[in-house]
Write a protein that holds these residues in place. Sequence first.
Motif, PDB file in Angstrom:
ATOM      1  N   LEU A  11      82.937 -11.022  82.133  1.00 11.07           N
ATOM      2  CA  LEU A  11      84.189 -10.314  81.864  1.00 11.07           C
ATOM      3  C   LEU A  11      84.235  -9.727  80.466  1.00 11.07           C
ATOM      4  CD1 LEU A  11      86.844 -12.692  83.473  1.00 11.07           C
ATOM      5  CD2 LEU A  11      86.417 -10.323  84.134  1.00 11.07           C
ATOM      6  N   THR A  12      83.603 -10.401  79.514  1.00 10.93           N
ATOM      7  CA  THR A  12      83.668  -9.987  78.114  1.00 10.93           C
ATOM      8  C   THR A  12      82.412  -9.268  77.639  1.00 10.93           C
ATOM      9  OG1 THR A  12      82.969 -12.226  77.478  1.00 10.93           O
ATOM     10  CG2 THR A  12      85.340 -11.759  77.457  1.00 10.93           C
ATOM     11  N   PHE A  27      79.054  -6.365  75.008  1.00  8.33           N
ATOM     12  CA  PHE A  27      79.918  -6.809  73.911  1.00  8.33           C
ATOM     13  C   PHE A  27      79.333  -6.386  72.572  1.00  8.33           C
ATOM     14  CE2 PHE A  27      81.190  -9.647  70.559  1.00  8.33           C
ATOM     15  CZ  PHE A  27      82.548  -9.827  70.751  1.00  8.33           C
ATOM     16  N   GLU A  28      78.039  -6.602  72.380  1.00  8.12           N
ATOM     17  CA  GLU A  28      77.425  -6.304  71.092  1.00  8.12           C
ATOM     18  C   GLU A  28      77.509  -4.822  70.756  1.00  8.12           C
ATOM     19  OE1 GLU A  28      76.472  -8.300  68.758  1.00  8.12           O
ATOM     20  OE2 GLU A  28      76.973 -10.066  69.957  1.00  8.12           O
ATOM     21  N   LEU A  39      88.642  -2.827  72.196  1.00 13.56           N
ATOM     22  CA  LEU A  39      88.351  -4.087  71.512  1.00 13.56           C
ATOM     23  C   LEU A  39      87.148  -4.754  72.174  1.00 13.56           C
ATOM     24  CD1 LEU A  39      89.343  -6.281  69.448  1.00 13.56           C
ATOM     25  CD2 LEU A  39      90.603  -7.279  71.377  1.00 13.56           C
ATOM     26  N   PRO A  40      86.151  -5.171  71.417  1.00 10.85           N
ATOM     27  CA  PRO A  40      85.023  -5.906  72.014  1.00 10.85           C
ATOM     28  C   PRO A  40      85.528  -7.126  72.786  1.00 10.85           C
ATOM     29  CG  PRO A  40      84.572  -5.357  69.725  1.00 10.85           C
ATOM     30  CD  PRO A  40      86.011  -5.015  69.955  1.00 10.85           C
ATOM     31  N   CYS A  75      86.359 -15.846  73.032  1.00 12.65           N
ATOM     32  CA  CYS A  75      85.272 -14.892  72.827  1.00 12.65           C
ATOM     33  C   CYS A  75      85.265 -14.369  71.400  1.00 12.65           C
ATOM     34  CB  CYS A  75      85.414 -13.739  73.821  1.00 12.65           C
ATOM     35  SG  CYS A  75      84.252 -12.387  73.571  1.00 12.65           S
ATOM     36  N   LEU A  76      86.415 -13.951  70.907  1.00 11.29           N
ATOM     37  CA  LEU A  76      86.494 -13.375  69.565  1.00 11.29           C
ATOM     38  C   LEU A  76      86.214 -14.410  68.484  1.00 11.29           C
ATOM     39  CD1 LEU A  76      89.620 -11.069  69.985  1.00 11.29           C
ATOM     40  CD2 LEU A  76      87.210 -10.425  70.042  1.00 11.29           C
TER      41      LEU A  76
END
Length: 220
Positions: free
Chosen positions: A6-7, A54-55, A99-100, A192-193
Motif C-alpha cells: 500500500l505504501t 516509496f523511495e 506524499l511518499p 511508514c513515515l
Amino acid sequence: MTPEQLTGQSQQHIAFIEGNIGLHQQVVAPWQALQAAAAKDGFNLQIVSGFRSFERQLGIFNAKLTGQRPVLDINNCQVAMDSLTVEQQIHSVLLYSALPGASRHHWGTDIDVFDPDLLDGLKLQLEPWEYAGGGPMAPLNDWLNSNIEAFGFYKPYAKYQGGVAPEPWHLSYRPLAAQFEQQLTLDLLRTCLDNHAINACDEIVNLLPSILTRYVKITA
C-alpha cells in the motif's frame, strides 16, 4: 494488500508490462482492453507513469521541500518556498507531488496516459493546457472522458477540489483503488513515515488527517 504494498515499499503486487511501466496485476487486463478500444478509434494510448515506489516518491518530495527542485503554484508559477511556513510549504508541494507512502501510484491502480502520435514533435509536459481544447492531447482527452468508465477507470483529479491540481491525464482503476483507499489508514501511514527520513516529518504527521482527505481519498 500488505502495508508495504500500500505504501510503495514492496512491488510484489506489480506486473511490469513494458520497460519500467508497472501496473497492479489485476489492472493489466482492464488497461489492455482500454488501450485496444482506443486503438480501434485511432488513438495510440500509452502510459507515461504507472507504479511508483516509496523511495522514488520520497526523493521527489524531499527535493521539492528543500528547494532542490522547483515548486509550482496552481497557475504554474514558481513558489518562493523560503517565504512560506512549513505547513504552507508542505501543501505547496502536495499540489503536484504526492506524499511518499500516500501516492496512489504505489498501488499500481493509477496511471498517467498520453498519445505520443498527437505530440507532433512537441515534448510532453503533463500540464493541463495540453489536454484542454486546442492542446495536442485534447482529442484523446475527449475520448477518455467518454470511454474510460466502461472499463472501470475514472479521473480522481479531473478538477481542482482544494487538493491536487487538475490532472486530466491521471486515470485510476476504481474497483481496486476504492478498496486500497480504505486500507490506507492513518496509523499505517504514520508508521511508514516514522521509519523513513522524510523532511518535516513531525509537521506532516500532524497534518495527516487532512492530507488523506484532501489529496488521497477522493473516490468520486
